[in-house]
Design an enzyme around this catalytic site. Structure first.
Site, PDB file in Angstrom:
ATOM      1  N   HIS A  10     -10.285  18.891  -6.096  1.00  0.00           N
ATOM      2  CA  HIS A  10     -11.361  18.052  -6.631  1.00  0.00           C
ATOM      3  C   HIS A  10     -11.680  16.896  -5.682  1.00  0.00           C
ATOM      4  O   HIS A  10     -10.861  16.496  -4.844  1.00  0.00           O
ATOM      5  CB  HIS A  10     -10.987  17.506  -8.013  1.00  0.00           C
ATOM      6  CG  HIS A  10      -9.822  16.573  -8.007  1.00  0.00           C
ATOM      7  ND1 HIS A  10      -9.905  15.265  -7.574  1.00  0.00           N
ATOM      8  CD2 HIS A  10      -8.533  16.745  -8.382  1.00  0.00           C
ATOM      9  CE1 HIS A  10      -8.746  14.672  -7.689  1.00  0.00           C
ATOM     10  NE2 HIS A  10      -7.882  15.553  -8.170  1.00  0.00           N
ATOM     11  N   GLU A  84      -3.056  19.995 -13.060  1.00  0.00           N
ATOM     12  CA  GLU A  84      -2.152  19.342 -12.116  1.00  0.00           C
ATOM     13  C   GLU A  84      -0.733  19.324 -12.674  1.00  0.00           C
ATOM     14  O   GLU A  84      -0.507  19.481 -13.880  1.00  0.00           O
ATOM     15  CB  GLU A  84      -2.643  17.906 -11.843  1.00  0.00           C
ATOM     16  CG  GLU A  84      -1.799  17.097 -10.878  1.00  0.00           C
ATOM     17  CD  GLU A  84      -1.640  17.705  -9.490  1.00  0.00           C
ATOM     18  OE1 GLU A  84      -0.997  18.780  -9.398  1.00  0.00           O
ATOM     19  OE2 GLU A  84      -2.112  17.103  -8.508  1.00  0.00           O
TER      20      GLU A  84
END
Length: 200
Positions: A10, A84
């Site tokens: 990202h 994550e």
């Protein structure tokens, strides 16, 4: 044409800029992160070199990841499997802050109190890699996610333990290309930056 797996981290967030561990917290992209994500779409298109849509596009469900996918022109399915690393009690803390009470700590070498173990992260990465490998028969695979977990995915692709992810740098909106050479797993491109839209 040989299909590949493309890992896209990202774009920039305020927490990624300051080094704060960002797992479950849904931190938005900064203005720079938005621009990075758009440029990453151009980089990805050049790296792929085809107008054919990918066979599989998956994204972490955190806004910073799926928004990056969206801005890069990807239609991604959101899945917790690409979330994550869960940092548990260390969520939102920087490594220097953590080391005030846990000297020498790194996510690669030490436990994460209240978060995921190395074994749990490894299991998750192995499942993602298996899904990606299965989909490659139909074309490219694009996985949009996060810094630490994407580095674990690279290690897993190479049949290495999660701790070996420390050796693979991945900047915000960086793209990594995974493939094989005569059956042996290979990193074909590592951390191609989002500003490199020409001459990729």
């Amino acid at each position: 044409m040989t299909a590949h797996v493309y890992l896209l981290r990202h774009g920039q967030t305020e927490w990624s800029e300051s080094g704060r561990h960002t797992g479950r917290t849904d931190v938005p992209l900064t203005d720079e992160g938005v621009q990075q994500a758009r440029r990453a779409g151009a980089v990805l298109a050049r790296l792929r070199g085809t107008d054919l849509p990918p066979a599989l596009v998956l994204s972490s469900p955190r806004a910073r990841a799926w928004r990056t996918a969206e801005l890069a022109g990807l239609h991604a399915e959101r899945t917790e499997s690409l979330a994550e690393w869960d940092y548990g009690d260390y969520e939102g803390l920087t490594t220097p802050h953590i080391r005030e009470t846990d000297p020498g700590w790194t996510v690669w070498t030490h436990p994460v109190p209240g978060g995921e173990t190395h074994e749990q992260v490894a299991e998750r990465a192995q499942a993602v890699v298996a899904q990606a490998r299965a989909a490659l028969a139909g074309g490219d695979v694009v996985l949009v996610g996060h810094g630490h977990f994407s580095r674990v995915l690279i290690a897993t692709w190479l049949n290495l333990p999660p701790s070996e992810g420390v050796h693979f740098g991945l900047d915000p909106a960086g793209t990594t290309v995974l493939g094989d050479e005569r059956g042996d797993p290979q990193v074909r491109r590592l951390n191609v930056p989002a500003w490199e839209s020409d001459g990729v």
